[in-house]
Design a protein around this motif. Structure first.
Motif, mmCIF file in Angstrom:
data_model
loop_
_atom_site.group_PDB
_atom_site.id
_atom_site.type_symbol
_atom_site.label_atom_id
_atom_site.label_comp_id
_atom_site.label_asym_id
_atom_site.label_seq_id
_atom_site.Cartn_x
_atom_site.Cartn_y
_atom_site.Cartn_z
ATOM 1 N N SER A 1 -27.872 53.020 69.330
ATOM 2 C CA SER A 1 -27.969 51.984 68.299
ATOM 3 C C SER A 1 -27.376 52.433 66.975
ATOM 4 O O SER A 1 -27.513 53.585 66.595
ATOM 5 C CB SER A 1 -29.431 51.631 68.039
ATOM 6 O OG SER A 1 -30.125 51.522 69.227
ATOM 7 N N GLY A 2 -26.779 51.487 66.303
ATOM 8 C CA GLY A 2 -26.255 51.766 64.977
ATOM 9 C C GLY A 2 -24.955 52.545 64.988
ATOM 10 O O GLY A 2 -24.500 52.982 63.947
ATOM 11 N N GLU B 1 -24.687 48.555 74.709
ATOM 12 C CA GLU B 1 -25.637 48.552 73.609
ATOM 13 C C GLU B 1 -25.130 47.491 72.651
ATOM 14 O O GLU B 1 -23.943 47.389 72.429
ATOM 15 C CB GLU B 1 -25.626 49.963 72.984
ATOM 16 C CG GLU B 1 -26.424 50.140 71.736
ATOM 17 C CD GLU B 1 -27.906 49.961 71.971
ATOM 18 O OE1 GLU B 1 -28.452 50.612 72.878
ATOM 19 O OE2 GLU B 1 -28.525 49.144 71.266
ATOM 20 N N ASP B 2 -26.059 46.679 72.127
ATOM 21 C CA ASP B 2 -25.552 45.586 71.292
ATOM 22 C C ASP B 2 -25.466 45.952 69.822
ATOM 23 O O ASP B 2 -24.626 45.441 69.096
ATOM 24 C CB ASP B 2 -26.420 44.338 71.450
ATOM 25 C CG ASP B 2 -27.823 44.544 70.932
ATOM 26 O OD1 ASP B 2 -28.325 45.685 71.052
ATOM 27 O OD2 ASP B 2 -28.418 43.586 70.424
ATOM 28 N N ASP B 3 -26.330 46.889 69.394
ATOM 29 C CA ASP B 3 -26.394 47.160 67.965
ATOM 30 C C ASP B 3 -25.318 48.173 67.580
ATOM 31 O O ASP B 3 -25.610 49.265 67.111
ATOM 32 C CB ASP B 3 -27.789 47.666 67.613
ATOM 33 C CG ASP B 3 -27.989 47.776 66.115
ATOM 34 O OD1 ASP B 3 -27.130 47.249 65.388
ATOM 35 O OD2 ASP B 3 -28.959 48.399 65.688
ATOM 36 N N ILE B 4 -24.087 47.831 67.819
ATOM 37 C CA ILE B 4 -22.978 48.739 67.570
ATOM 38 C C ILE B 4 -21.796 47.948 67.015
ATOM 39 O O ILE B 4 -21.795 46.731 67.090
ATOM 40 C CB ILE B 4 -22.505 49.428 68.878
ATOM 41 C CG1 ILE B 4 -22.272 48.389 69.986
ATOM 42 C CG2 ILE B 4 -23.505 50.443 69.352
ATOM 43 C CD1 ILE B 4 -20.908 48.212 70.426
ATOM 44 N N VAL B 5 -20.851 48.663 66.504
ATOM 45 C CA VAL B 5 -19.598 48.009 66.135
ATOM 46 C C VAL B 5 -18.463 48.814 66.755
ATOM 47 O O VAL B 5 -18.380 50.026 66.564
ATOM 48 C CB VAL B 5 -19.416 47.946 64.602
ATOM 49 C CG1 VAL B 5 -18.085 47.303 64.264
ATOM 50 C CG2 VAL B 5 -20.550 47.180 63.959
ATOM 51 N N GLY B 6 -17.633 48.168 67.529
ATOM 52 C CA GLY B 6 -16.490 48.856 68.128
ATOM 53 C C GLY B 6 -15.225 48.086 67.813
ATOM 54 O O GLY B 6 -15.199 46.869 67.912
#
Lengths: 511, 356
Positions: free
Chosen positions: B259-260, B288-293
């Motif tokens: 996360s994060g 994981e959803d709480d990510i930024v890619g």
């Protein structure tokens, strides 16, 4: 001397103790930070509730499984011959079927992508003829089948917005009709069996040349057992001003649907073709392996829209391919909402100078779904252009995979290609993967590719909430906004339908 | 001289973590290691002693380019190094190869103890124009709150083969900066895999390459976000000319629980000739959803306006092209502490573009 050594070691000891102390302090600080950050993130992500299955309304209406002919489950030469003889086909078609069957037996399931091991051809009936004749008068379609299509809004759509409609129920087309003025201009819109009978030269010339049986295992299967589908011919310079639509409905459990769609748009013509698919939910596995071949001639334009809402027991292994000649345009609009497993990558082969391909797609994967979708573009001629814009949303453990290819061949100079794919994940159980491949074989290209994956932007939610929206509404609005590029490409009533589908999918996912 | 007993029909490696269409031939790559002998490497003595336990730990993590290549590395190893990096002057290791040293099979362990910071440069180059091979493994273990700059420079001649596998592990609050410069070798296979295990671990990769002649470059990156709030980026910049082929295959993998996290990959290729091949497969895998890619790949010729500007200042076309390509590589070159070496690399890039 010994003093010196002991001094040194004590120095080292002090140093070691220092390091330990600093590390312990850092670790303690980190634990506090970790907890705080977790809380902050959890607050941002807020509690969510999940709805596993929901009523899909009209899509889930099942009719009793009555049929005139249902071939026994499984796949072998005998069954293929039987399909061909039921259809009273010419020999060349039977030969094509048998050749494809051989290819099917030779090929294996792909070693990449979703798991297809559950799909067992011995459990699938490849041909089911409903108790109905093909009609061009809606009132003569059997009540039960008519009611299903009416609930899905098909003939209504015909009256109001479409210039022609075809409806396929299981393996056969039950209704086909087109406005008279188009027929007068030479436009042909018919079911595929009639086309084989009425236009044998054209079909023999084009059939299986764009989408080849040896492309992959399920394309071979399609050619072995195809049944139903549509044939559209738009003569030179004719603009079909309102869309044509084919609707594919699968009612029988444990069956396969293998319709073949072939569209030829001659020089300077234009057409918008809409394809809709749905099926009620059963506990057995159903298979859809359709084939779509599109021929876009010089300066012609074809828009091919699909809204697919198969039930969650469907393996959707559909193949679509377009060959675009000089200055021709192919526009794909693709919405994938249903099915258990989808593998769908419409391909555009740009063979003439100035040809263009635009792909706009949205994929929404919910619980238990693996939707592996994307697009392929091959630039074979100079000054060809392509854009790919896709959106994927996954929630409740669903897997949305974007897979694509952009290839620019030798000598295809001055090409431009732009890809933009975005994935939105609504919870931690879901998966969102992007697997693009870019192959450039000359230097004179202008190529860009961007992808983004992640959660809903907090700032966007904050902004909307500061404007007076509740958090739920703000999130729902962001997801709808995310799907907007696809929605705006569809005719209004389909955009409304898609929004409803998204609302259905989002129910319980957010807020 | 003994022949090492390795029976493999065809060596392949650098397999994508998520496969795609086979016909595109991007799922893996052919490995061209012909020398199956065990011969000594005389240009350098090994430093320190290999930590076998650490080796096993990393072996369990990832097999580098491939299991067979790792096995060959083990059996043919002729140089073993183990460094503990502490706050000190940068370490520069020169690994020349020539007719006298045709084979370099090196095992390197770089351990950075907690709170320590340091820089290490591994510089592999040809001294003459004989065909040489390299099969290298580099293990990097960055402990909590430590930071390390690892710089790899490869300048073998066009006949030669370079295979380098880096496997790394990054702890809590630790940071690994990797800079790689690929200026040579007819066949380059590069493999980078990192497990960011710690909270707030960071991995930053910068690669500069220049492909010319019949060079074949395979650049493979696999960045795994495991701990919470990990940050990673991959920046690959380079230019291709003549009949060079480049495959960039980068994966950012967000493992459940990271996360994060924030991961970015960016690839930019300058195409200088119409006979080059540029292939890019930038993967994002998210569990994981709480990510930024994010990933971005772009390719094209040199921007006309930039060229025009430089040429209007009196530079020739080739000079201008050289300058522009060089400028794309500067962020990577800047990671090299030795100024002389940095200048040398710049000069070579420039000269090769001028010679075109």
């Amino acid at each position: 001397m010994s003093n010196l050594i002991s001094n040194l070691t004590s120095d080292q000891n002090v140093k070691q103790q220092d390091t330990k102390r600093i590390l312990a302090k850092k670790a303690a600080e980190r634990e506090v930070l970790k907890e705080n950050r977790r809380k902050e993130r959890a607050e941002k992500l807020k509690e969510r509730t999940y709805v596993e299955e929901f009523d899909r309304g009209v899509y889930d209406i099942k009719n009793p499984n009555t049929y005139e002919i249902m071939l026994k489950k499984g796949l072998n030469e005998e069954i293929v011959r039987e399909i061909s003889s039921i259809k009273n086909e010419p020999d060349w078609m039977l030969e094509k079927r048998l050749a494809a069957l051989k290819i099917y037996h030779k090929l294996k399931n792909p070693n990449w992508g979703p798991d297809l091991s559950e799909l067992n051809m011995d459990e699938i009936a490849t041909y089911i003829r409903p108790k109905a004749q093909m009609e061009s008068n809606w009132q003569e379609v059997p009540d039960e089948i008519r009611r299903t299509f009416e609930l899905l809004g098909i003939p209504e759509a015909e009256l109001d917005y479409l210039s022609g409609v075809g409806a396929q129920y299981d393996s056969e087309v039950v209704y086909h009709n087109m406005k008279d003025y188009l027929a007068l201009q030479g436009v042909v819109y018919t079911d595929f069996e009639s086309a084989v009978e009425q236009y044998p030269e054209i079909i023999q010339e084009y059939f299986g040349t764009c989408l080849k049986p040896n492309l992959h295992r399920y394309s071979a299967l399609h050619y072995a057992v195809w049944s139903g589908g549509s044939y559209v011919y738009v003569p030179e310079g004719v603009h079909v001003d309102i869309p044509l639509q084919s609707y594919f409905r699968m009612n029988a459990p444990g069956a396969g649907q293998f319709e073949h769609t072939l569209i030829i748009v001659e020089k300077g013509g234009s057409l918008h073709f809409i394809e809709g698919c749905s099926a009620p939910r059963y506990n057995t596995i159903n298979l859809h392996a359709g084939g779509v071949e599109l021929f876009v001639k010089e300066g012609a334009k074809l828009r091919y829209s699909t809204i697919e809402n198969w039930s969650r027991n469907m393996y959707n292994l559909n193949s679509k391919r377009a060959i675009v000649e000089k200055d021709g345009v192919i526009e794909w609009i693709s919405g994938s909402f249903g099915s258990r497993v989808s593998m769908l990558y419409p391909a555009s082969i740009l063979i003439g100078e100035g040809a263009r391909s635009e792909f706009t797609g949205i994929t929404f994967a919910g619980a238990g779904q693996t939707l592996d979708t994307g697009a392929q573009v091959v630039h074979k001629a100079p000054h060809t252009y392509s854009t790919v814009e896709t959106k994927s949303i996954s929630k409740g453990g669903g897997k949305a995979i974007y897979r694509s290819l952009v290839q620019v061949d030798e000598g295809a100079y001055g090409c431009k290609s732009n890809t933009d794919c975005q994935s939105l994940m609504l919870d931690a159980q879901s998966r969102g993967d992007t697997i693009p491949t870019i192959i450039l074989k000359n230097d004179d290209v202008d190529f860009g590719h961007e992808a983004k994956i992640g959660r809903i932007d907090d700032q966007a939610i904050f902004y909307l909430m500061s404007r007076g929206l509740s958090e739920e509404d703000a999130k729902a609005m962001i997801v709808r906004g995310f799907a907007e590029p696809v929605a705006k490409e569809l005719p209004l009533e389909y955009a409304v339908e898609m929004n409803e589908l998204i609302n259905l999918e989002l129910k319980g996912a957010i807020g | 001289m003994t022949n090492v007993n390795i029976k493999v029909k065809e060596l392949r490696g650098n397999t994508l973590p998520a496969l795609t269409w086979n016909w595109m031939n991007v799922n893996d790559v052919k490995i061209d290691l012909q020398n199956k002998q065990k011969i000594p490497y005389t240009a350098m003595q090994g430093v320190g002693k290999i930590d076998q336990e650490l080796k096993q730990t990393f072996y369990d993590l990832d097999h580098g380019i491939s299991e067979e290549v790792m096995l060959m590395n083990d059996e043919q190893c002729n140089l073993a190094n183990h460094w503990r990096i502490s706050d000190s002057e940068p370490i520069e290791v020169r690994l020349p190869q020539s007719a006298g040293n045709p084979l370099l099979v090196d095992q390197n362990q770089i351990v950075v103890p907690p709170l320590q910071k340091g820089t290490i440069v591994l510089y592999n180059y040809s001294e003459d124009d004989s065909r040489v091979e390299r099969n290298s493994t580099i293990l990097v273990d960055v402990k909590n709150d430590a930071a390390v700059n690892v710089v790899l420079i490869q300048r073998l001649n066009e006949k030669s083969v370079s295979n380098v596998s880096i496997v790394a592990r990054v702890g809590d609050g630790a940071r690994l900066n990797l800079a790689t410069v690929e200026l040579g070798a007819g066949n380059t296979v590069f493999h980078y895999m990192v497990d960011m295990e710690g909270f707030g671990a960071e991995s930053h990769v910068k690669t500069a390459y220049l492909g010319s002649g019949n060079n074949h470059l395979d650049l493979f990156y696999h960045v795994r976000h495991i701990g919470e709030e990990c940050i990673s980026d991959i920046q690959v910049n380079g230019a291709l000319m003549d009949h060079a082929v480049k495959k960039f295959r980068g994966t950012i993998d967000f493992v459940e629980g990271c996360s994060g996290s924030d991961g970015n990959e960016e690839e930019y290729t300058i195409l200088l000739d119409d006979t080059v091949r540029s292939i890019a497969v930038p993967l994002l895998l998210a569990h994981e959803d709480d990510i930024v890619g994010n990933h971005a790949a772009s390719a094209g010729q040199i921007d006309d306006e930039q060229l025009f500007y430089l040429m209007s200042r009196g530079l020739s076309r080739k000079e201008s092209e050289g300058l522009i390509v060089e400028s794309r590589m500067t962020p990577t070159f800047d990671q090299i502490p030795n100024e002389e070496l940095r200048l040398d690399l710049r000069k070579e890039v420039h000269a090769r573009i001028l010679r075109r």
